[in-house]
Design an enzyme around this catalytic site. Structure first.
Site, PDB file in Angstrom:
ATOM      1  N   PRO A  18     -12.800   9.012  18.825  1.00 52.39           N
ATOM      2  CA  PRO A  18     -12.766   7.784  17.880  1.00 52.39           C
ATOM      3  C   PRO A  18     -14.248   7.206  17.958  1.00 52.39           C
ATOM      4  CG  PRO A  18     -11.782   7.600  20.231  1.00 52.39           C
ATOM      5  CD  PRO A  18     -12.031   9.054  19.865  1.00 52.39           C
ATOM      6  N   ASP A  62     -18.150   6.221  21.695  1.00 45.28           N
ATOM      7  CA  ASP A  62     -16.659   6.872  21.791  1.00 45.28           C
ATOM      8  C   ASP A  62     -15.770   5.545  22.386  1.00 45.28           C
ATOM      9  OD1 ASP A  62     -14.604   8.173  22.605  1.00 45.28           O
ATOM     10  OD2 ASP A  62     -15.791   9.488  23.846  1.00 45.28           O
ATOM     11  N   HIS A  63     -14.965   5.323  21.502  1.00 42.79           N
ATOM     12  CA  HIS A  63     -14.052   4.078  21.771  1.00 42.79           C
ATOM     13  C   HIS A  63     -13.237   4.408  22.895  1.00 42.79           C
ATOM     14  CE1 HIS A  63     -12.494   0.187  21.243  1.00 42.79           C
ATOM     15  NE2 HIS A  63     -12.591   0.018  20.094  1.00 42.79           N
ATOM     16  N   ARG A  64     -12.845   5.715  23.530  1.00 41.44           N
ATOM     17  CA  ARG A  64     -12.111   6.210  24.554  1.00 41.44           C
ATOM     18  C   ARG A  64     -12.969   5.470  25.617  1.00 41.44           C
ATOM     19  NH1 ARG A  64     -11.853  12.378  23.772  1.00 41.44           N
ATOM     20  NH2 ARG A  64     -13.774  12.091  23.724  1.00 41.44           N
ATOM     21  N   VAL A  65     -14.351   5.456  25.626  1.00 38.00           N
ATOM     22  CA  VAL A  65     -15.159   5.209  27.083  1.00 38.00           C
ATOM     23  C   VAL A  65     -15.525   3.635  26.633  1.00 38.00           C
ATOM     24  CG1 VAL A  65     -17.146   5.705  28.190  1.00 38.00           C
ATOM     25  CG2 VAL A  65     -15.953   7.667  27.208  1.00 38.00           C
TER      26      VAL A  65
END
Lengths: 426, 733
Positions: A226, A398-401
Site C-alpha cells: 500500500p 509503505d503504509h504498513r510500516v
C-alpha cells in the site's frame, strides 16, 4: 483473593493487542493508579493504569505477544497468597494456560505454554519458520532467509517465496553478468519485426531477464504494497551555493544527489520509526541507515545500497555513490551490494523532470523521488514574490510500516536539512 | 417322559500297551535303531543343557530329556517324505526325523555315528546356538528347527501354531498321493504338541478341518502332565487328552510314551489308516520331562511336583526300557549299551568342539567360536523373495490397446478361471466360495462348476485353521492356495497364522523356503456392516514382515496385480473393495496373462502442486477432489503397498517436483496405512518437503452401523477436498 486482569479493549472494535512493555515485575507491589503496562494495538500505544492495588503474582503474557482482548494478562494477589491461589483463580476463570510463575517476566525458556520472544530490540532474533525444502535450497543458493517473507502457515517461508526471491536475484545477477561480459553497449536481443497487412508495423522486443525481473518485482510491489505519497518543494539556493563552495576545493565533485542522500539519512536518524521495513509479523526497525540508490543502466536500472550513510562524511558518500554507479554500469556489482536497505532515493533531476513519484522496491519502506532544481516564483512569509531555486521531492511510503504522520515528520526533517545544508556537513 | 437314547460317536478310542510278545516279535533293527536314536537325542539334550548352563545358548533351552520315547517311537517308522512339525519343545522330534532320514531308517547301535549322523548333530546344535551353519542359518534357534529335505517342517514357538500348518502339509500329501515316489498310499504328517496345547483354538479348529477333509495328519499329544507348572487336571475335565478325537470324529490312540515300542505300534496303526485315506488321527503319549520347562533343574526345584514323582518316572526311562528288552533278547549286552552311550557322548563332544572354544579372555570358560555367527547384515535377508520369479512374464499392454467392457467383479472370476485352467496348482478356499454363484460377492463365479470342490474349497468358519492350512500348503510348495477372508477384520481371528506363521515363516526358518500364498479380502467400508467388519487391512499388513500387498483401483490393474501375486513366491494380500465390484470397467482384449510387477505405481494425473498418494477405491475419490478444488495434484495410484514393493522411484520423482504430499485412505486412523508411509517419506525426502506430509483418513472410531455415523467415520471425496485445501494453505496458495 487473587485477581485476574485482562487485556483491555483499548479502542472500540480492537480484537487483539499486545503488552508492549511491562512496567511491573513479579512481586512488585502495585498501587491503584500506578502504571501497569504499555498496551500496543494496531493503532496506538496506551498506558494501562492499575484499577486496583495488589502484588504482581504472575505475568501471563510476554512482551510483544498478541492476545485477544479479554484474555487474562496478569494476576494480582493479596498478602500471603501464592501459586495455589493464582491457579485457583485461573481455573475458576476457565483459563487452562498457566505458565510457571515469572516465566513471562523473565523470558525463561522453561515456560513452554507461553512462547516468550526474546527481549525486544531493534532487530529481534525471531524464530523464522522455513520449510525443509527452502532451508536446503537457501543454503545451496546462498540466500539469507532474513530477506524473505513467508506466505505459508505461521509465516513459514515456503518454496514459492524463495522462488520469487530467486527470480529477482537471478535477474539482477544476470544483468550484472551480461554487462560484465559486454562492457560496450549491450548487444540487443534480436527484435522480432513484424508488419501486418495494413502496414502498421511493430517490433516485439524479447524480454531479457532484467526486464522480466523489473516487471515482476514492481508489479508485485505496486499491487501488494500500500503506497501513499507526500510531496514537498524544497528551496535549494543555499544548497547549490554551498555545493559550489565545497566543489571549489573538493578533490572530486559532490553532486546535489549526494546532499540529498545525506539529508535523507539525517532525517531517518531524526525519525527512527521511518527507518523500518515490513517483516510480515513484525516491523523491523534498523539502527543503521542503509539507503539504496537507483542507478540507470543500459536496458533498465539497478539499486545498489549505500551503507551507514548517516555516519559517513559527505565526500565519502559521494565517492561511494560514484563507485557503485560506475560498477553498476560495468556490471561489476556483487550480490551483497544489492541487498538490504530500508529506504531508497531515485533522482531524475538530471533529465529535467520537475517531479515524479516512484514505486517502492520491497522490502524498503520508503523511496524519495527527486526532481530537477528549477528556478520558480516563490512567495515568502512576508508575501513578497521572488525567484528561488526549488526542487520538488516526492516520498512514496509503505503504509504498513509508516503512517501519514510519521512520513510527514520525516519529510519535514528532510526538508529542514536540505534547506539548511550546513547541518549536513556538520 | 421323554424318550432318551444314549448316543455314541462310533469313533475308535484305543488304549494301546505292549506285551512281552510284542517285544519278542519286534524287528531287531527297529529296536536297535530306536535305542541308538534315544541315546543320540539324550546325549544331544545333555550337551544343550551343559552349554545353556555356561550361558552359551541365547534364549530358552526346552529340554526333551525323558520324553524321547514318544518322538522316537512315532518317527522311526516314517518315510522321509512324511512330515513332522512340533512345538517349542521339539529337539527330539527334529533329531528323530533327521536321523531317520539320513540313516534310511536303520541305525546299528554298535556303530551309531557316521559322518551324516555327525553332521545332523552338529548342524542342529549350531542352529540352537544361533550359528550360521545351522539348518536355518541360526535364525530359528531352539524353537524353530526346519529341514524340509528330511521332512522336518519346522517347530513352532506358538502353542498350537503348527496344527493348521500340518493340516496343510497333509492336504498337499493327500492330493499328490498318486504322484508320490512311494506306492499309491499317501504320505502323512504328524503334528506334535503338548497337553498345554490340547485346548487351544487352532488345535481344535485343525482337528475339525482335518477330519472334515479327511487329511492324513496325526495330532500327537505329548502329554507330560504339566503345562510349565500347571497340572493337566487344573485346566481340563478329562485329562486323557485323546478324548478330543471323540468330538471331531477322529480315531484316537492313548499310549504309554515311556514305551517307545508302544508308541511305534500305535503310530503304525494310525499311519495305516491315514495312508489309506481314512483321515486324521490322534495319538496321546503320556511322557515325563525329567527337568523343568527349560534349563537343567528338575521341576521339583520349583515346587510344582515332588521328588518322589520324579523318581518314579525316572525309573521308567525309555532308554533303559529299550536297552533292557534288547538285552533280554540278546540283541545287545550291557557293555554294548555303555559303548553306545559313550559313542553318543563322544559325538556330541566332537560337535561342541566344532562350535565352541576356550575363551581367551575368561580362563576356564568357553565361548562360541567368533567366526561362526551369522553376519549382522543377514538380518533382513529373506523376509521375502526377490521377485525374480516374475522375470520373463508378459508385461501390461500399452495404454492404447483395445479393451472390452467388464464388471470389475467378473474380471476377478474370469482371471481366476484363466489361471486355474493353466495352473493346476491353484486351489481356492474360503467361506462359501463354492456356493452362492461365486461366493458372497461373485468373485469365484463359475470356478467350482469347472474345477470341482477339490480345487474350490468351502471352508468351515475357522479362519485360523484354513489360513494355516493354506500356509502349510504354501510351505509344501506343490500347490498355490488362494484364500478368501470374507471381511478383513477376520484377520484378527486368524492373526497367529497370518502374521506369526505365514508372514514370518520364510525369514524365521533361514530365508530360503518360500511361502507362495494369496490372501484375498475386500474392504467393505460403506456397506453398513459396522465396527467389526469395516476395516482397511493395509496398514496392519504393511507393518507386518513378510507380506506383499496389492490394492487395485480398476479391473485392468487387478488382472496384472493378481497375476503377479499368483506368480510370486511370497504371501501376497490382495485387497478389493465392495465399491469397485459393481463398477462397469474394462480390461485389455486378449488373454488375461500380463503381470504388473512390484514397484509399478501409476501416475493417474500429472500435477505440480502436491503429490497425492492413494490406492484402491480412494483413487477415484482423490481424482474427484482434485477436480473440485483445482489444486494441481499429481495423483499416484500405488498398486503395490508393502515396504518391499512400493514404487519409490515414482513417489520420489513426484515429491521432488511438488514438494508436498497428501496420503489418502479411507479407513480408521489407528490401523491406517499412511502412518508408516508418512514416516518413510519424511525421512527419505525431508529436504524436498515444503510442508508437513498431509493425510486423509477416517476417524479414530471403527465405522458404525448407523448410516450417518458410518459416513462420519470414513473418508470419501469431501475429506480429500479438505485435505487438498489444507495442503493449498500449506504451500502459501
Amino acid at each position: 483473593m487473587a485477581e485476574i486482569i485482562r487485556m483491555p479493549e483499548v479502542l472500540a472494535g480492537t480484537a487483539e493487542a499486545a503488552v508492549q512493555t511491562w512496567n511491573v515485575g513479579m512481586g512488585d507491589v502495585l498501587a491503584q493508579g500506578a502504571k501497569l503496562a504499555e498496551i500496543e494495538t494496531e493503532k496506538a500505544v496506551v498506558e494501562y493504569i492499575a484499577e486496583t492495588s495488589g502484588t504482581v503474582g504472575r505475568l501471563l503474557v510476554a512482551e510483544g505477544q498478541n492476545v485477544a482482548v479479554g484474555e487474562p494478562i496478569v494476576v494480582l494477589v493479596a498478602e500471603g497468597e501464592g501459586d495455589a491461589e493464582i491457579d485457583a483463580a485461573l481455573a475458576a476463570a476457565g483459563v487452562t494456560v498457566s505458565p510457571a510463575p515469572g516465566a513471562a517476566a523473565t523470558a525463561s525458556p522453561t515456560a513452554p505454554e507461553v512462547p516468550v520472544p526474546a527481549p525486544v530490540s531493534v532487530v529481534a532474533p525471531v524464530r523464522r519458520f522455513v520449510s525443509p525444502l527452502v532451508r536446503r535450497l537457501a543454503q545451496e543458493s546462498d540466500v539469507d532467509l532474513g530477506s524473505l517473507t513467508g506466505s505459508g502457515p505461521h509465516g513459514r517461508i515456503v518454496r514459492r517465496d524463495l522462488e520469487k526471491y530467486l527470480e529477482l536475484r537471478a535477474a539482477e545477477l544476470s544483468r550484472s553478468a551480461q554487462e560484465a561480459a559486454m562492457p560496450s553497449p549491450a548487444a540487443p536481443l534480436d527484435p522480432v519485426v513484424s508488419a501486418s497487412g495494413d502496414n502498421v508495423g511493430y517490433v516485439d522486443v524479447p524480454l531479457d531477464r532484467m526486464r522480466k525481473a523489473i516487471a515482476n518485482r514492481l508489479t508485485l510491489s505496486k499491487s501488494t504494497v500500500p503506497h501513499f505519497y507526500l510531496t514537498a518543494d524544497c528551496r535549494v539556493d543555499e544548497l547549490l551555493a554551498l555545493r559550489a563552495r565545497v566543489n571549489e576545493t573538493a578533490v572530486r565533485r559532490v553532486s546535489v544527489n549526494d546532499f540529498v542522500l545525506k539529508a535523507a539519512a539525517a532525517a531517518l536518524v531524526e525519525v527512527p520509526e521511518a527507518n523500518s521495513i515490513w517483516n510480515t509479523d513484525s516491523i523491523r526497525r534498523f539502527d543503521r541507515v542503509d539507503i539504496a540508490v537507483a542507478v540507470a543502466v543500459d536496458g533498465g536500472l539497478t539499486t545498489p545500497v549505500l551503507r551507514d550513510v548517516a555516519r559517513t562524511p559527505l565526500s565519502e558518500v559521494s565517492a561511494s555513490v560514484a563507485d557503485l554507479a560506475e560498477r553498476a554500469r560495468a556490471g561489476k556489482l556483487r550480490q551483497h551490494e544489492l541487498e538490504g536497505g530500508s529506504f531508497a532515493v531515485s533522482n531524475l533531476g538530471m533529465y529535467g523532470t520537475a517531479s515524479f513519484s516512484a514505486i517502492l522496491n520491497p522490502p524498503q519502506a520508503g523511496i524519495l523521488a527527486v526532481g530537477a532544481a528549477q528556478k520558480r516564483p516563490v512567495v515568502d512569509a512576508e508575501d513578497v514574490l521572488s525567484v528561488a531555486t526549488v526542487m520538488t521531492v516526492t516520498l512514496s511510503a509503505d503504509h504498513r510500516v509508516l503512517d501519514g504522520a510519521v512520513a510527514a515528520q520525516w519529510l519535514a526533517a528532510f526538508q529542514r536539512r536540505i534547506e539548511n545544508p550546513l547541518s549536513i556537513l556538520i | 417322559m421323554p424318550k432318551r437314547t444314549k448316543l455314541e460317536t462310533g469313533v475308535d478310542w484305543i488304549e494301546l500297551s505292549t506285551t512281552d510278545s510284542d517285544w519278542q516279535a519286534a524287528d531287531p533293527d527297529l529296536l536297535g535303531t530306536m535305542l541308538a536314536e534315544l541315546h543320540l537325542i539324550r546325549a544331544f539334550e545333555e550337551t544343550v543343557l551343559e552349554l545353556a548352563g555356561e550361558g552359551l545358548v541365547h534364549g530358552p533351552a526346552h529340554s526333551s530329556i525323558g520324553q524321547e520315547g514318544g518322538a522316537v517311537g512315532s518317527i522311526v517308522g516314517l518315510r522321509s517324505s512324511d512330515g513332522v512339525n512340533g512345538s517349542h519343545r521339539g529337539h527330539h522330534q527334529f533329531l528323530a526325523k533327521a536321523l531317520t532320514h539320513v540313516s534310511g531308517g536303520v541305525i546299528d547301535p554298535a556303530n551309531a555315528v557316521d559322518a551324516a549322523t555327525q553332521e545332523v548333530l552338529q548342524r542342529t546344535l549350531a542352529e540352537i546356538l544361533g550359528l550360521a551353519q545351522g539348518y536355518c542359518r541360526g535364525r530359528g534357534g531352539s524353537m524353530h528347527l526346519q529341514w524340509f529335505e528330511a521332512g522336518a517342517l519346522g517347530t513352532n514357538a506358538i502353542v498350537g501354531g503348527g496344527a493348521p500348518l500340518a493340516a496343510g502339509n497333509a492336504w498337499a500329501q493327500k492330493h499328490s498321493a498318486s504322484s508320490s515316489r512311494h506306492d499309491e498310499s499317501s504320505d502323512l504328517t504328524i503334528n506334535y504338541f503338548g497337553d498345554g496345547a490340547a485346548q487351544i483354538g487352532s488345535v481344535l479348529e485343525s482337528l475339525n478341518l482335518a477330519a472334515a477333509w479327511k487329511l492324513p495328519v496325526a495330532y500327537f499329544i505329548e502329554n507330560n502332565l504339566y503345562a510349565v507348572s500347571t497340572r493337566a487336571d487344573e485346566v481340563t475335565a478329562d485329562t486323557r487328552f485323546s478324548v478330543r478325537g471323540q468330538g471331531f470324529g477322529v480315531p484316537s490312540w492313548r499310549v504309554d510314551g515311556m514305551d517307545p515300542l508302544a508308541v511305534h505300534l500305535a503310530t503304525e496303526e494310525a499311519a495305516a489308516l491315514m495312508r489309506a485315506g481314512g483321515g486324521p488321527t490322534v495319538i496321546e503319549a503320556e511322557v515325563y520331562r525329567f527337568f523343568h520347562q527349560n534349563g537343567s533343574f528338575p521341576g521339583s526345584a520349583f515346587g510344582y511336583r515332588t521328588k518322589d514323582e520324579e523318581a518314579e518316572w525316572g525309573a521308567r526311562d525309555p532308554l533303559q526300557l529299550v536297552a533292557r528288552k534288547m538285552v533280554e533278547r540278546g540283541l545287545i549286552d550291557d557293555a554294548g549299551v555303555a559303548a553306545l552311550r559313550e559313542e553318543a557322548q563322544r559325538a556330541m563332544k566332537d560337535a561342541s568342539a566344532e562350535l565352541v572354544e576356550v575363551d581367551p579372555d575368561r580362563p576356564g570358560k568357553r565361548r562360541i567360536k567368533p567366526g561362526l555367527w551369522p553376519s549382522p547384515d543377514f538380518v533382513n535377508v529373506g523376509v521375502r523373495g526377490d521377485a525374480s520369479e516374475l522375470e520373463g512374464l508378459p508385461s501390461a499392454p500399452d495404454a492404447d490397446v483395445a479393451t472390452r467392457p467388464i464388471k470389475f467383479v467378473d474380471a476377478i472370476a474370469q482371471l481366476m478361471d484363466r489361471r486355474m485352467e493353466l495352473d493346476p496348482r491353484i486351489v481356492v478356499m474360503g467361506e462359501d466360495v463354492h456356493r452362492l454363484n461365486g461366493g458372497t460377492n461373485g468373485a469365484t463365479k463359475g470356478l467350482v462348476q469347472k474345477y470341482g470342490e477339490g480345487r474350490v474349497l468351502g471352508t468351515p468358519i475357522s479362519e485360523n485353521a484354513f489360513m494355516g492350512l493354506a500356509g502349510g500348503l504354501a510351505l509344501d510348495g506343490r500347490y498355490r492356495p488362494v484364500v478368501e477372508f470374507m471381511y478383513p477384520d477376520f484377520m484378527w481371528v486368524a492373526a497367529d497364522q497370518v502374521f506369526n506363521q505365514v508372514g514370518k515363516a520364510r525369514h524365521m526358518f533361514g530365508g530360503d523356503n518360500p511361502v507362495p500364498l494369496v490372501l484375498r479380502t475386500k474392504v467393505a467400508i460403506g456397506s453398513g456392516y459396522g465396527s467389526q467388519h469395516l476395516m482397511d487391512p493395509a496398514g496392519i499388513f504393511a507393518t507386518s514382515p513378510g507380506w506383499r500387498i496389492v490394492a487395485p483401483s480398476n479391473a485392468a490393474d487387478y488382472v496384472g496385480l493378481m497375476n503377479a501375486a499368483l506368480a510370486l513366491e511370497d504371501p501376497v494380500l490382495v485387497i478389493e473393495h465392495v465399491d469397485l465390484y459393481g463398477v462397469a470397467d474394462e480390461v485389455p482384449e486378449g488373454d488375461l496373462d500380463y503381470v504388473i510387477p512390484p514397484g509399478s505405481a501409476a501416475v493417474r494425473r500429472e500435477g505440480s502442486e502436491v503429490t497425492v498418494i492413494s490406492y484402491l477405491s480412494m483413487v477415484k475419490h482423490a481424482l474427484e477432489a482434485i477436480d473440485l478444488t483445482g489444486v494441481d495434484g499429481e495423483l499416484i495410484d500405488l498398486r503395490w503397498l508393502d515396504r518391499a514393493s512400493i514404487d519409490w522411484d515414482t513417489i520420489g520423482a513426484s515429491i521432488q517436483k511438488t514438494n508436498a504430499v497428501l496420503i489418502v485412505e479411507q479407513g480408521a486412523q489407528g490401523t491406517s496405512y499412511g502412518a508408516w508411509l508418512a514416516d518413510e517419506i519424511q525421512r527419505r525426502y525431508f529436504d524436498w518437503l515444503d510442508q508437513p506430509v498431509a493425510r486423509v483418513t477416517g476417524e479414530e472410531a471403527s465405522p458404525s452401523i448407523s448410516k450417518v455415523l458410518e459416513r462420519a467415520a470414513i473418508a470419501r471425496t469431501e475429506e480429500v477436498v479438505a485435505g487438498l485445501e489444507a495442503v493449498r494453505a500449506g504451500f502459501g496458495g
